[in-house]
Design a protein around this motif. Structure first.
Motif, PDB file in Angstrom:
ATOM      1  N   HIS A   7      21.799  47.501  43.754  1.00 47.13           N
ATOM      2  CA  HIS A   7      22.764  46.135  43.442  1.00 47.13           C
ATOM      3  C   HIS A   7      22.086  44.973  43.478  1.00 47.13           C
ATOM      4  O   HIS A   7      22.693  44.155  42.458  1.00 47.13           O
ATOM      5  N   TYR A  14      22.753  41.404  35.279  1.00 46.95           N
ATOM      6  CA  TYR A  14      23.958  40.809  34.919  1.00 46.95           C
ATOM      7  C   TYR A  14      23.898  39.201  34.746  1.00 46.95           C
ATOM      8  O   TYR A  14      24.606  38.694  33.937  1.00 46.95           O
ATOM      9  N   ARG A  48      32.921  39.639  31.467  1.00 50.31           N
ATOM     10  CA  ARG A  48      32.416  40.942  32.235  1.00 50.31           C
ATOM     11  C   ARG A  48      31.097  40.724  32.804  1.00 50.31           C
ATOM     12  O   ARG A  48      30.866  41.241  33.988  1.00 50.31           O
ATOM     13  N   ARG A  51      31.980  38.985  36.223  1.00 50.25           N
ATOM     14  CA  ARG A  51      32.441  39.924  37.231  1.00 50.25           C
ATOM     15  C   ARG A  51      31.579  41.021  37.647  1.00 50.25           C
ATOM     16  O   ARG A  51      31.524  41.181  38.748  1.00 50.25           O
ATOM     17  N   LYS A  52      30.660  41.617  36.757  1.00 51.21           N
ATOM     18  CA  LYS A  52      29.658  42.634  37.320  1.00 51.21           C
ATOM     19  C   LYS A  52      28.447  41.793  38.170  1.00 51.21           C
ATOM     20  O   LYS A  52      28.292  42.618  39.215  1.00 51.21           O
ATOM     21  N   THR A  54      28.905  39.499  40.242  1.00 52.81           N
ATOM     22  CA  THR A  54      29.805  39.129  41.431  1.00 52.81           C
ATOM     23  C   THR A  54      29.896  40.492  42.246  1.00 52.81           C
ATOM     24  O   THR A  54      29.471  40.485  43.422  1.00 52.81           O
ATOM     25  N   TYR A  55      30.249  41.473  41.552  1.00 49.31           N
ATOM     26  CA  TYR A  55      30.322  42.750  42.388  1.00 49.31           C
ATOM     27  C   TYR A  55      29.398  43.246  43.111  1.00 49.31           C
ATOM     28  O   TYR A  55      29.123  43.920  44.014  1.00 49.31           O
ATOM     29  N   HIS A  56      28.062  43.197  42.006  1.00 51.91           N
ATOM     30  CA  HIS A  56      26.662  43.709  42.714  1.00 51.91           C
ATOM     31  C   HIS A  56      26.165  42.880  43.668  1.00 51.91           C
ATOM     32  O   HIS A  56      25.556  43.408  44.518  1.00 51.91           O
ATOM     33  N   ARG A  58      28.036  41.551  46.012  1.00 53.68           N
ATOM     34  CA  ARG A  58      28.762  41.858  47.280  1.00 53.68           C
ATOM     35  C   ARG A  58      28.332  43.070  47.538  1.00 53.68           C
ATOM     36  O   ARG A  58      28.206  43.455  48.744  1.00 53.68           O
ATOM     37  N   LYS A  59      28.215  44.127  46.839  1.00 53.74           N
ATOM     38  CA  LYS A  59      27.874  45.419  47.190  1.00 53.74           C
ATOM     39  C   LYS A  59      26.475  45.525  47.679  1.00 53.74           C
ATOM     40  O   LYS A  59      26.098  46.344  48.457  1.00 53.74           O
TER      41      LYS A  59
END
Length: 179
Positions: A7, A14, A48, A51-52, A54-56, A58-59
């Motif tokens: 991640h 990203y 996109r 968002r990707k 931010t997601y990674h 957090r993960k």
């Protein structure tokens, strides 16, 4: 080591894609239809990548480690993308005498434009309606559907109704003659 830090690596990837795309983006437009066309062809990718990223982050479970990069991406996204694009769109909307962006179809023409042609040919059609689904997420869903051998899918922008709120927008998608 990759799987343990997957991640973090993907967040960095990203972030790089976002920064590169933002550097290449020409966030200018002269008309509403030009803005919609540019967003649906290129600018949505910035959303996109953000968002990707931010997601990674957090993960990864390590937001502190990614803190300075996150601050930089947040600053670019807010000030160099959203603010610039939002200001330009607002200026164009303020100057627009009629709410239209030809050749972009209106949301109110949804049923007649996209659904009725399938029904006239006695074909089955599946319509996914999601209130406020971001265009970039629709594009990602499109790519997943196209990976299936037995389905085809298309994604096209449409200009929303004004005022833009859920009850009017959802009603506009149904067959009708008046709203």
């Amino acid at each position: 080591w990759y799987s343990e830090f997957r991640h973090l690596y993907q967040a960095i990837e990203y972030a790089v894609q976002f920064i590169n795309a933002l550097g290449e983006a020409k966030l200018t437009m002269d008309t509403l239809s030009e803005g919609v066309e540019r967003y649906s062809r290129f600018w949505y990718q910035l959303d996109r990548f953000y968002r990707k990223f931010t997601y990674h982050v957090r993960k990864s479970g390590q937001p502190t480690l990614m803190g300075s990069l996150t601050d930089e991406i947040e600053n670019f996204y807010s000030n160099n993308y959203l603010l610039k694009l939002g200001n330009r769109f607002q200026a164009i909307v303020d100057e627009t005498p009629n709410w239209e962006a030809s050749p972009v179809p209106m949301q109110s023409d949804f049923f007649e434009h996209w659904v009725q042609p399938f029904l006239r040919q006695n074909n089955k059609v599946c319509v996914i309606i999601s209130d406020a689904m971001r265009y970039e997420i629709g594009d990602e869903l499109l790519s997943l559907i196209r990976q299936e051998d037995r389905y085809s899918a298309e994604l096209e922008p449409a200009l929303s109704m004004l005022p833009s709120y859920t009850q009017l927008g959802m009603a506009a998608l149904l067959p009708h003659t008046n709203l």
